[in-house]
Design a protein around this motif. Structure first.
Motif, PDB file in Angstrom:
ATOM      1  N   MET A 130       0.866  -1.181   0.000  1.00  0.00           N
ATOM      2  CA  MET A 130       0.000   0.000   0.000  1.00  0.00           C
ATOM      3  C   MET A 130       0.903   1.231   0.000  1.00  0.00           C
ATOM      4  SD  MET A 130      -2.788  -1.124   2.901  1.00  0.00           S
ATOM      5  CE  MET A 130      -4.101   0.032   2.529  1.00  0.00           C
ATOM      6  N   THR A 131       0.559   2.215  -0.803  1.00  0.00           N
ATOM      7  CA  THR A 131       1.331   3.445  -0.858  1.00  0.00           C
ATOM      8  C   THR A 131       0.441   4.602  -0.437  1.00  0.00           C
ATOM      9  OG1 THR A 131       2.665   2.551  -2.666  1.00  0.00           O
ATOM     10  CG2 THR A 131       2.762   4.933  -2.311  1.00  0.00           C
ATOM     11  N   PHE A 132       0.961   5.383   0.505  1.00  0.00           N
ATOM     12  CA  PHE A 132       0.255   6.542   1.025  1.00  0.00           C
ATOM     13  C   PHE A 132       1.084   7.780   0.776  1.00  0.00           C
ATOM     14  CE2 PHE A 132      -1.280   3.019   3.511  1.00  0.00           C
ATOM     15  CZ  PHE A 132      -2.610   3.306   3.781  1.00  0.00           C
ATOM     16  N   GLN A 133       0.403   8.926   0.662  1.00  0.00           N
ATOM     17  CA  GLN A 133       1.075  10.217   0.607  1.00  0.00           C
ATOM     18  C   GLN A 133       0.624  11.034   1.806  1.00  0.00           C
ATOM     19  OE1 GLN A 133      -0.011  11.819  -3.205  1.00  0.00           O
ATOM     20  NE2 GLN A 133       1.674  10.777  -4.240  1.00  0.00           N
ATOM     21  N   GLN A 167       6.030  22.977   6.435  1.00  0.00           N
ATOM     22  CA  GLN A 167       6.788  23.733   7.425  1.00  0.00           C
ATOM     23  C   GLN A 167       7.881  22.893   8.068  1.00  0.00           C
ATOM     24  OE1 GLN A 167       6.595  26.986   7.697  1.00  0.00           O
ATOM     25  NE2 GLN A 167       5.046  26.868   6.111  1.00  0.00           N
ATOM     26  N   ARG A 168       7.590  21.629   8.351  1.00  0.00           N
ATOM     27  CA  ARG A 168       8.615  20.755   8.937  1.00  0.00           C
ATOM     28  C   ARG A 168       9.754  20.526   7.958  1.00  0.00           C
ATOM     29  NH1 ARG A 168       5.252  15.784  11.048  1.00  0.00           N
ATOM     30  NH2 ARG A 168       3.533  16.788   9.983  1.00  0.00           N
ATOM     31  N   LEU A 169       9.426  20.370   6.685  1.00  0.00           N
ATOM     32  CA  LEU A 169      10.474  20.134   5.685  1.00  0.00           C
ATOM     33  C   LEU A 169      11.312  21.385   5.434  1.00  0.00           C
ATOM     34  CD1 LEU A 169       8.536  17.875   3.154  1.00  0.00           C
ATOM     35  CD2 LEU A 169      10.287  17.179   4.804  1.00  0.00           C
ATOM     36  N   ALA A 172      13.964  17.050   9.554  1.00  0.00           N
ATOM     37  CA  ALA A 172      12.711  16.396   9.940  1.00  0.00           C
ATOM     38  C   ALA A 172      12.702  14.985   9.371  1.00  0.00           C
ATOM     39  CB  ALA A 172      11.526  17.183   9.409  1.00  0.00           C
ATOM     40  N   ASP A 173      12.169  14.069  10.151  1.00  0.00           N
ATOM     41  CA  ASP A 173      11.974  12.721   9.636  1.00  0.00           C
ATOM     42  C   ASP A 173      10.545  12.306   9.957  1.00  0.00           C
ATOM     43  OD1 ASP A 173      11.672  11.213  12.124  1.00  0.00           O
ATOM     44  OD2 ASP A 173      13.809  11.538  12.429  1.00  0.00           O
ATOM     45  N   PHE A 174      10.138  11.202   9.421  1.00  0.00           N
ATOM     46  CA  PHE A 174       8.773  10.730   9.585  1.00  0.00           C
ATOM     47  C   PHE A 174       8.765   9.274  10.018  1.00  0.00           C
ATOM     48  CE2 PHE A 174       8.777  14.450   7.033  1.00  0.00           C
ATOM     49  CZ  PHE A 174       7.656  15.151   7.440  1.00  0.00           C
ATOM     50  N   ARG A 175       9.770   8.900  10.816  1.00  0.00           N
ATOM     51  CA  ARG A 175       9.886   7.520  11.305  1.00  0.00           C
ATOM     52  C   ARG A 175       8.782   7.182  12.291  1.00  0.00           C
ATOM     53  NH1 ARG A 175      11.600   3.945   8.713  1.00  0.00           N
ATOM     54  NH2 ARG A 175      12.422   2.773  10.439  1.00  0.00           N
ATOM     55  N   HIS A 233       9.961  13.681  -0.301  1.00  0.00           N
ATOM     56  CA  HIS A 233      10.113  14.379  -1.580  1.00  0.00           C
ATOM     57  C   HIS A 233      10.105  15.875  -1.284  1.00  0.00           C
ATOM     58  CE1 HIS A 233       9.466  10.542  -3.539  1.00  0.00           C
ATOM     59  NE2 HIS A 233       8.384  10.373  -2.800  1.00  0.00           N
ATOM     60  N   SER A 234      11.283  16.406  -0.953  1.00  0.00           N
ATOM     61  CA  SER A 234      11.409  17.799  -0.500  1.00  0.00           C
ATOM     62  C   SER A 234      10.952  18.809  -1.539  1.00  0.00           C
ATOM     63  CB  SER A 234      12.859  18.093  -0.113  1.00  0.00           C
ATOM     64  OG  SER A 234      13.235  17.265   0.945  1.00  0.00           O
ATOM     65  N   ARG A 235      11.213  18.523  -2.795  1.00  0.00           N
ATOM     66  CA  ARG A 235      10.879  19.473  -3.855  1.00  0.00           C
ATOM     67  C   ARG A 235       9.374  19.749  -3.919  1.00  0.00           C
ATOM     68  NH1 ARG A 235       9.337  18.951  -8.894  1.00  0.00           N
ATOM     69  NH2 ARG A 235       9.746  16.733  -9.020  1.00  0.00           N
ATOM     70  N   ILE A 236       8.566  18.716  -3.712  1.00  0.00           N
ATOM     71  CA  ILE A 236       7.112  18.889  -3.774  1.00  0.00           C
ATOM     72  C   ILE A 236       6.471  18.874  -2.384  1.00  0.00           C
ATOM     73  CG2 ILE A 236       6.859  18.047  -6.120  1.00  0.00           C
ATOM     74  CD1 ILE A 236       6.041  15.322  -4.972  1.00  0.00           C
TER      75      ILE A 236
END
Length: 146
Positions: free
Chosen positions: A85-88, A96-98, A104-107, A132-135
């Motif tokens: 399963m892929t989530f965004q 703001q976190r990025l 920032a991480d999302f672990r 995906h920092s750019r987007i």
């Protein structure tokens, strides 16, 4: 109010919690990694898994609701396969976190998502996150072992 270790938290109870995000972000991205040291990446993932066990969830929509109310962002299922399963994850708070001056991480979120889906689907799984920092978007890929 005392909190018991074995107490489950309902999704509805989240609506009564409100907090400003800056203090949370500083604790999360500055203090916790310093406290946990070089193992923080792994420990945050397992903290997320343990936290997920505290919430009563029955559906993927419950997980989406929890993410939103915890201030983690808007979680959306974008791809569903038999073993994956892929989530965004997107939101102003994610942007703001990025953009913050600390990494920032999302672990924590990845661990939470993995454990939540494992409970709902009754299948073992792991979650890998990609930033995906750019987007200004985070992608979670949940891979089931069965």
């Amino acid at each position: 109010m005392t909190y018991k270790q074995d107490t489950s938290i309902s999704v509805k109870e989240l609506e009564n919690l409100h907090t400003a995000g800056a203090g949370y972000d500083i604790l999360r991205y500055v203090s916790l990694p310093e406290l946990l040291g070089k193992e923080s990446h792994t420990l945050l993932y397992f903290m997320g898994r343990k936290l997920a066990r505290k919430f009563h969830k029955e559906t993927t929509e419950d997980i989406v609701h929890i993410f939103a109310h915890l201030g983690w962002g808007n979680l959306e299922l974008v791809k569903l396969k038999k073993k994956e399963m892929t989530f965004q994850l997107m939101a102003d708070s994610v942007v703001q976190r990025l953009k913050a001056p600390f990494p920032a991480d999302f672990r924590l979120e990845a661990g939470f998502l993995a454990e939540s889906l494992q409970q709902i689907q009754k299948r073992e799984c792991e979650c890998i996150e990609s930033i995906h920092s750019r987007i200004h978007q985070v992608e979670f890929k949940v891979i089931f072992s069965q």
